[in-house]
Design a protein around this motif. Structure first.
Motif, PDB file in Angstrom:
ATOM      1  N   ALA A  61       0.856  -1.185   0.000  1.00 53.06           N
ATOM      2  CA  ALA A  61       0.000   0.000   0.000  1.00 53.06           C
ATOM      3  C   ALA A  61       0.890   1.232   0.000  1.00 53.06           C
ATOM      4  O   ALA A  61       1.693   1.418   0.917  1.00 53.06           O
ATOM      5  CB  ALA A  61      -0.912  -0.002   1.212  1.00 53.06           C
ATOM      6  N   ALA A  62       0.783   2.038  -1.066  1.00 59.86           N
ATOM      7  CA  ALA A  62       1.587   3.266  -1.158  1.00 59.86           C
ATOM      8  C   ALA A  62       0.863   4.355  -0.383  1.00 59.86           C
ATOM      9  O   ALA A  62      -0.166   4.863  -0.814  1.00 59.86           O
ATOM     10  CB  ALA A  62       1.780   3.653  -2.621  1.00 59.86           C
ATOM     11  N   THR A  63       1.414   4.703   0.789  1.00 57.16           N
ATOM     12  CA  THR A  63       0.662   5.516   1.752  1.00 57.16           C
ATOM     13  C   THR A  63       1.191   6.933   1.915  1.00 57.16           C
ATOM     14  O   THR A  63       0.925   7.587   2.922  1.00 57.16           O
ATOM     15  CB  THR A  63       0.643   4.805   3.127  1.00 57.16           C
ATOM     16  N   LYS A  64       1.949   7.429   0.920  1.00 56.09           N
ATOM     17  CA  LYS A  64       2.426   8.817   1.027  1.00 56.09           C
ATOM     18  C   LYS A  64       1.225   9.759   1.152  1.00 56.09           C
ATOM     19  O   LYS A  64       0.213   9.591   0.473  1.00 56.09           O
ATOM     20  CB  LYS A  64       3.284   9.193  -0.180  1.00 56.09           C
ATOM     21  N   GLN A  65       1.347  10.708   2.050  1.00 58.63           N
ATOM     22  CA  GLN A  65       0.300  11.705   2.311  1.00 58.63           C
ATOM     23  C   GLN A  65      -0.993  11.131   2.877  1.00 58.63           C
ATOM     24  O   GLN A  65      -1.984  11.835   3.002  1.00 58.63           O
ATOM     25  CB  GLN A  65      -0.004  12.512   1.050  1.00 58.63           C
ATOM     26  N   THR A 124      10.917  -1.176 -10.642  1.00 60.33           N
ATOM     27  CA  THR A 124      10.897  -0.078 -11.612  1.00 60.33           C
ATOM     28  C   THR A 124       9.630   0.736 -11.481  1.00 60.33           C
ATOM     29  O   THR A 124       8.596   0.237 -11.049  1.00 60.33           O
ATOM     30  CB  THR A 124      11.045  -0.585 -13.068  1.00 60.33           C
ATOM     31  N   MET A 125       9.737   2.005 -11.814  1.00 55.69           N
ATOM     32  CA  MET A 125       8.573   2.892 -11.903  1.00 55.69           C
ATOM     33  C   MET A 125       8.007   2.836 -13.315  1.00 55.69           C
ATOM     34  O   MET A 125       6.807   2.886 -13.522  1.00 55.69           O
ATOM     35  CB  MET A 125       8.985   4.341 -11.620  1.00 55.69           C
ATOM     36  N   GLY A 126       8.876   2.787 -14.304  1.00 53.78           N
ATOM     37  CA  GLY A 126       8.428   2.877 -15.692  1.00 53.78           C
ATOM     38  C   GLY A 126       8.073   4.312 -16.036  1.00 53.78           C
ATOM     39  O   GLY A 126       7.859   5.131 -15.149  1.00 53.78           O
ATOM     40  N   GLY A 134       4.430  -1.843 -11.285  1.00 54.26           N
ATOM     41  CA  GLY A 134       3.003  -1.656 -11.431  1.00 54.26           C
ATOM     42  C   GLY A 134       2.421  -0.828 -10.312  1.00 54.26           C
ATOM     43  O   GLY A 134       2.730  -1.033  -9.140  1.00 54.26           O
ATOM     44  N   MET A 135       1.623   0.180 -10.706  1.00 50.02           N
ATOM     45  CA  MET A 135       0.923   1.057  -9.777  1.00 50.02           C
ATOM     46  C   MET A 135      -0.574   0.943 -10.087  1.00 50.02           C
ATOM     47  O   MET A 135      -0.987   0.037 -10.803  1.00 50.02           O
ATOM     48  CB  MET A 135       1.409   2.497  -9.947  1.00 50.02           C
ATOM     49  N   SER A 136      -1.371   1.883  -9.544  1.00 52.00           N
ATOM     50  CA  SER A 136      -2.829   1.743  -9.680  1.00 52.00           C
ATOM     51  C   SER A 136      -3.278   1.493 -11.117  1.00 52.00           C
ATOM     52  O   SER A 136      -4.077   0.609 -11.380  1.00 52.00           O
ATOM     53  CB  SER A 136      -3.526   2.987  -9.139  1.00 52.00           C
ATOM     54  N   TYR A 137      -2.781   2.278 -12.040  1.00 48.56           N
ATOM     55  CA  TYR A 137      -3.329   2.176 -13.395  1.00 48.56           C
ATOM     56  C   TYR A 137      -2.634   1.102 -14.231  1.00 48.56           C
ATOM     57  O   TYR A 137      -3.061   0.826 -15.341  1.00 48.56           O
ATOM     58  CB  TYR A 137      -3.299   3.539 -14.097  1.00 48.56           C
ATOM     59  N   VAL A 171       3.238  -5.407  -6.320  1.00 47.21           N
ATOM     60  CA  VAL A 171       2.680  -4.197  -6.939  1.00 47.21           C
ATOM     61  C   VAL A 171       2.511  -3.142  -5.856  1.00 47.21           C
ATOM     62  O   VAL A 171       2.279  -3.476  -4.692  1.00 47.21           O
ATOM     63  CB  VAL A 171       1.336  -4.469  -7.655  1.00 47.21           C
ATOM     64  N   ARG A 172       2.665  -1.884  -6.241  1.00 46.87           N
ATOM     65  CA  ARG A 172       2.602  -0.793  -5.266  1.00 46.87           C
ATOM     66  C   ARG A 172       1.372   0.062  -5.579  1.00 46.87           C
ATOM     67  O   ARG A 172       1.329   0.718  -6.617  1.00 46.87           O
ATOM     68  CB  ARG A 172       3.887   0.039  -5.331  1.00 46.87           C
ATOM     69  N   LEU A 173       0.385   0.027  -4.696  1.00 45.93           N
ATOM     70  CA  LEU A 173      -0.901   0.641  -5.018  1.00 45.93           C
ATOM     71  C   LEU A 173      -1.277   1.744  -4.036  1.00 45.93           C
ATOM     72  O   LEU A 173      -1.261   1.548  -2.827  1.00 45.93           O
ATOM     73  CB  LEU A 173      -1.996  -0.436  -5.014  1.00 45.93           C
TER      74      LEU A 173
HETATM   75  C1  LIG Z   1       2.768   6.816  -5.164  1.00 41.63           C
HETATM   76  C2  LIG Z   1       3.555   5.682  -5.634  1.00 41.63           C
HETATM   77  C3  LIG Z   1       2.941   4.493  -6.078  1.00 41.63           C
HETATM   78  C4  LIG Z   1       1.450   4.328  -6.150  1.00 41.63           C
HETATM   79  O1  LIG Z   1       0.897   5.137  -7.139  1.00 41.63           O
HETATM   80  P1  LIG Z   1      -0.686   5.148  -7.377  1.00 41.63           P
HETATM   81  O2  LIG Z   1      -0.845   5.713  -8.722  1.00 41.63           O
HETATM   82  O3  LIG Z   1      -1.261   6.009  -6.304  1.00 41.63           O
HETATM   83  O4  LIG Z   1      -1.130   3.735  -7.262  1.00 41.63           O
HETATM   84  C5  LIG Z   1       3.760   3.442  -6.463  1.00 41.63           C
HETATM   85  N1  LIG Z   1       5.098   3.544  -6.452  1.00 41.63           N
HETATM   86  C6  LIG Z   1       5.723   4.658  -6.037  1.00 41.63           C
HETATM   87  C7  LIG Z   1       7.194   4.699  -6.044  1.00 41.63           C
HETATM   88  C8  LIG Z   1       4.965   5.751  -5.635  1.00 41.63           C
HETATM   89  O5  LIG Z   1       5.598   6.870  -5.231  1.00 41.63           O
END
Ligand SMILES: *Cc1c(COP(=O)(O)O)cnc(C)c1O
Length: 217
Positions: free
Chosen positions: A21-25, A149-151, A186-189, A202-204
């Motif tokens: 869970a990406a919990t920034k902010q 990776t962020m991509g 991989g992120m939300s989208y 995956v980081r969501l």
């Molecule tokens: C914020 C963040 C995510 C998650 O992004 P969302 O689009 O909110 O899912 C994943 N990886 C990193 C490094 C981030 O900073």
């Protein structure tokens, strides 16, 4: 609700894939809600923000650093995080190694790859990954555990597929020496495509915390 969105996400992915869970902010209350919903890994971007939440929540979950690590924050980072996903230079790896020695800890780390070789982005260039693996594998107080990776940022997540494929290839090619097991992409989208291409972390963020995004995806 966070609870039902997390449930839906977890039901929709293979059991072998872990969700960070990406919990920034997000505030501690929101972090506690995702933990109640079954999330076991919290990903934070900033050491100071993570520390506040860590002091409240502690070791009931694993803490991953998913943002760029500044050299002057290494000491604090080593004391909070269970995994550092964003090692992007050998100098940084050495600093983490040194701090781990004095903290009496072996830190699992991921190398962050700048898979599209974007000049403004952090991360190791793809052609330097094997050299980095070789050098880092000699450090005694960190353990090479994965590739992250962020991509590139783009409108259509399908555009990311070739970059995810390429990251997977690097992951497999370097596996024998690195001994790593985690591929974080991989992120939300984009997480569904990332999983198709072999991600097992995956980081969501938004898909968990924002109603609108959660419904669309
Ligand atoms: C914020 C963040 C995510 C998650 O992004 P969302 O689009 O909110 O899912 C994943 N990886 C990193 C490094 C981030 O900073």
């Amino acid at each position: 609700m966070i609870q039902s969105r997390v449930q839906k996400i977890l039901e929709g992915i293979p059991e072998s894939v872990q969700v960070v869970a990406a919990t920034k902010q997000r505030n501690p209350q929101e972090v506690l809600e995702v933990i109640d919903a079954g999330i076991r890994i919290i990903g934070e971007n900033y050491v100071s923000e993570a520390r506040q939440k860590f002091e409240l929540i502690g070791n009931r979950v694993d803490w991953h650093l998913i943002g760029h690590l500044q050299k002057n924050k290494v000491k604090k980072a080593v004391r909070i995080f269970d995994v550092i996903e964003t090692i992007d230079s050998f100098e940084l790896a050495e600093l983490v190694d040194k701090e781990c020695l004095s903290a009496g800890k072996i830190m699992p780390i991921f190398i962050e790859v700048n898979i599209a070789a974007e000049s403004q982005k952090s991360g190791v260039m793809p052609e330097n990954i094997s050299m980095m693996v070789e050098r880092i594998s000699r450090l005694k107080n960190i353990k090479l555990a994965g590739l992250m990776t962020m991509g590139p940022v783009c409108e259509d997540a399908q555009f990311l597929r070739p970059y995810f494929k390429k990251t997977r290839e690097l992951f497999e090619e370097n596996k024998p020496l690195a001994g790593w097991t985690y591929l974080s992409m991989g992120m939300s989208y984009s997480y569904k495509i990332a999983i198709e291409e072999g991600a097992n972390i995956v980081r969501l963020g938004r898909v968990i915390f924002e109603e609108k995004t959660g419904e669309q995806l």
